[in-house]
Design a protein around this motif. Structure first.
Motif, mmCIF file in Angstrom:
data_model
loop_
_atom_site.group_PDB
_atom_site.id
_atom_site.type_symbol
_atom_site.label_atom_id
_atom_site.label_comp_id
_atom_site.label_asym_id
_atom_site.label_seq_id
_atom_site.Cartn_x
_atom_site.Cartn_y
_atom_site.Cartn_z
ATOM 1 N N LEU A 19 0.731 -1.131 -0.616
ATOM 2 C CA LEU A 19 0.015 0.594 0.098
ATOM 3 C C LEU A 19 1.082 1.339 -0.035
ATOM 4 C CD1 LEU A 19 -2.922 -1.432 2.394
ATOM 5 C CD2 LEU A 19 -3.082 -0.680 -0.273
ATOM 6 N N LEU A 20 1.559 1.662 1.183
ATOM 7 C CA LEU A 20 2.400 2.281 1.194
ATOM 8 C C LEU A 20 4.358 2.329 -0.389
ATOM 9 C CD1 LEU A 20 3.590 2.766 4.857
ATOM 10 C CD2 LEU A 20 1.399 3.373 4.126
ATOM 11 N N GLY A 21 3.785 1.844 -0.656
ATOM 12 C CA GLY A 21 5.152 1.329 -1.523
ATOM 13 C C GLY A 21 4.409 1.695 -3.095
ATOM 14 N N PHE A 22 2.742 1.480 -3.096
ATOM 15 C CA PHE A 22 2.674 2.117 -4.453
ATOM 16 C C PHE A 22 2.302 3.722 -4.280
ATOM 17 C CE2 PHE A 22 -2.304 3.142 -6.223
ATOM 18 C CZ PHE A 22 -1.864 3.072 -7.696
ATOM 19 N N TYR A 23 0.972 4.034 -3.048
ATOM 20 C CA TYR A 23 1.083 5.534 -2.870
ATOM 21 C C TYR A 23 2.020 6.232 -3.154
ATOM 22 C CZ TYR A 23 -3.353 4.369 -1.988
ATOM 23 O OH TYR A 23 -5.264 3.475 -3.090
ATOM 24 N N GLY A 24 3.245 6.055 -2.445
ATOM 25 C CA GLY A 24 3.589 6.345 -2.379
ATOM 26 C C GLY A 24 5.328 6.812 -3.466
ATOM 27 N N ILE A 25 5.106 6.162 -4.679
ATOM 28 C CA ILE A 25 5.585 5.585 -6.167
ATOM 29 C C ILE A 25 4.970 6.832 -7.311
ATOM 30 C CG2 ILE A 25 6.311 4.558 -7.908
ATOM 31 C CD1 ILE A 25 8.297 4.040 -5.747
ATOM 32 N N LEU A 26 3.233 6.617 -6.305
ATOM 33 C CA LEU A 26 2.386 7.275 -7.568
ATOM 34 C C LEU A 26 3.106 8.628 -7.300
ATOM 35 C CD1 LEU A 26 -0.720 7.178 -9.389
ATOM 36 C CD2 LEU A 26 -1.439 7.141 -7.318
ATOM 37 N N GLY A 27 2.952 9.223 -6.039
ATOM 38 C CA GLY A 27 2.728 10.677 -5.612
ATOM 39 C C GLY A 27 4.312 11.025 -5.834
ATOM 40 N N ILE A 28 5.544 10.486 -5.242
ATOM 41 C CA ILE A 28 6.855 11.245 -5.847
ATOM 42 C C ILE A 28 7.502 11.002 -7.025
ATOM 43 C CG2 ILE A 28 8.792 10.300 -5.269
ATOM 44 C CD1 ILE A 28 7.562 9.869 -1.819
ATOM 45 N N LEU A 50 -3.810 3.317 -14.737
ATOM 46 C CA LEU A 50 -2.382 3.041 -13.486
ATOM 47 C C LEU A 50 -3.414 2.775 -12.261
ATOM 48 C CD1 LEU A 50 -0.060 2.188 -13.209
ATOM 49 C CD2 LEU A 50 0.149 4.642 -11.723
ATOM 50 N N GLU A 51 -4.562 3.489 -11.817
ATOM 51 C CA GLU A 51 -5.220 4.012 -10.522
ATOM 52 C C GLU A 51 -6.034 2.494 -10.782
ATOM 53 O OE1 GLU A 51 -5.945 4.382 -6.553
ATOM 54 O OE2 GLU A 51 -4.186 4.900 -7.709
ATOM 55 N N ALA A 52 -7.004 2.109 -12.286
ATOM 56 C CA ALA A 52 -7.717 1.332 -12.067
ATOM 57 C C ALA A 52 -7.024 -0.028 -12.132
ATOM 58 C CB ALA A 52 -8.535 1.757 -13.668
ATOM 59 N N ARG A 53 -6.208 0.109 -12.968
ATOM 60 C CA ARG A 53 -5.218 -1.790 -13.027
ATOM 61 C C ARG A 53 -4.438 -1.830 -11.483
ATOM 62 N NH1 ARG A 53 -3.300 -4.465 -17.266
ATOM 63 N NH2 ARG A 53 -1.296 -6.524 -16.114
ATOM 64 N N ALA A 54 -4.587 -1.194 -10.221
ATOM 65 C CA ALA A 54 -3.770 -1.442 -9.243
ATOM 66 C C ALA A 54 -4.837 -1.704 -8.395
ATOM 67 C CB ALA A 54 -2.674 -0.665 -9.247
ATOM 68 N N LEU A 55 -6.143 -1.213 -8.257
ATOM 69 C CA LEU A 55 -7.150 -1.483 -7.130
ATOM 70 C C LEU A 55 -7.557 -2.502 -7.197
ATOM 71 C CD1 LEU A 55 -9.149 0.890 -6.184
ATOM 72 C CD2 LEU A 55 -11.150 0.314 -7.934
ATOM 73 N N ALA A 133 -2.481 14.715 -2.566
ATOM 74 C CA ALA A 133 -3.023 12.642 -1.593
ATOM 75 C C ALA A 133 -2.413 12.098 -1.606
ATOM 76 C CB ALA A 133 -4.509 12.558 -2.393
ATOM 77 N N ALA A 134 -1.102 11.576 -2.687
ATOM 78 C CA ALA A 134 -0.743 10.405 -2.642
ATOM 79 C C ALA A 134 0.139 11.031 -1.479
ATOM 80 C CB ALA A 134 -0.292 10.283 -4.102
ATOM 81 N N ALA A 135 1.014 12.701 -1.386
ATOM 82 C CA ALA A 135 2.143 12.550 -1.091
ATOM 83 C C ALA A 135 1.193 11.950 0.395
ATOM 84 C CB ALA A 135 2.422 13.929 -0.703
ATOM 85 N N VAL A 136 0.604 12.734 0.979
ATOM 86 C CA VAL A 136 -0.063 12.970 2.255
ATOM 87 C C VAL A 136 -0.234 11.155 2.753
ATOM 88 C CG1 VAL A 136 -2.342 13.347 3.402
ATOM 89 C CG2 VAL A 136 -1.815 14.697 2.283
ATOM 90 N N MET A 137 -0.856 10.673 2.165
ATOM 91 C CA MET A 137 -1.186 9.377 2.136
ATOM 92 C C MET A 137 0.808 8.339 2.609
ATOM 93 S SD MET A 137 -2.869 6.114 2.039
ATOM 94 C CE MET A 137 -4.472 6.038 1.057
ATOM 95 N N THR A 138 1.332 8.634 2.149
ATOM 96 C CA THR A 138 2.651 8.316 2.376
ATOM 97 C C THR A 138 3.052 8.740 3.664
ATOM 98 O OG1 THR A 138 3.125 7.858 -0.542
ATOM 99 C CG2 THR A 138 5.384 8.092 1.035
ATOM 100 N N ILE A 139 3.151 10.002 3.822
ATOM 101 C CA ILE A 139 3.451 10.525 5.354
ATOM 102 C C ILE A 139 2.978 10.028 6.459
ATOM 103 C CG2 ILE A 139 2.742 12.865 6.991
ATOM 104 C CD1 ILE A 139 3.689 14.809 4.251
#
Length: 154
Positions: A19-28, A50-55, A133-139
């Motif tokens: 989870l954290l890896g996906f959102y971190g890579i997405l946002g960063i 990308l998001e639909a495929r990762a869901l 939002a992805a950065a907030v998720m990573t934090i």
């Protein structure tokens, strides 16, 4: 050594990293690269795909995270029951679970921005909101890991 506990801990950590890896890579990485290299409307469509495929993987990770988290909580000797805040451990884990609820909300917001919501009339703004939002998720995810370590140390 209790192999069920070890397996549950391993699966819990694996789901967390996914989870954290996906959102971190997405946002960063992904969104910033797309913002610079493509027109905003095209970049928004790529992120949508990308998001639909990762869901499915995100949902599977959430299910594994939840089930193993509940198991690990209920089998921990320090758990005194819901609402029992008599120890540092219980307080830290209550805060951790509140942060996790916040993460679920941010994840739903990301899903709404990237997949379920209409394509914005201003895709550049939509991408900026998604990146934030992805950065907030990573934090928040890093905070959850810190609270987990603090709880285990207490």
């Amino acid at each position: 050594m209790d192999l069920i506990q070890v397996g549950a801990t391993w699966l819990h950590l694996l789901a967390t990293v996914a989870l954290l890896g996906f959102y971190g890579i997405l946002g960063i990485v992904v969104v910033p690269v797309l913002e610079r290299g493509r027109p905003a409307a095209e970049a928004a469509e790529v992120v949508r795909g990308l998001e639909a495929r990762a869901l499915p993987a995100i949902v599977a990770s959430l299910v594994v995270f939840f089930v193993t988290g509940v198991w690990l909580l209920l089998t921990d000797d320090r758990y005194g029951g819901l609402g029992n805040l008599g120890s540092t451990w219980a307080t830290v884990f209550l805060v951790k679970h509140a942060v996790i609820l916040g993460m679920v909300g941010v994840g739903a917001w990301i899903d709404l921005l990237a997949v379920r919501g209409p394509v914005s009339a201003e895709p550049a703004g939509q991408l900026r909101r998604l990146r934030r939002a992805a950065a907030v998720m990573t934090i928040l995810g890093a905070l959850v890991l810190l609270l987990t370590a603090a709880g285990q140390a207490s």
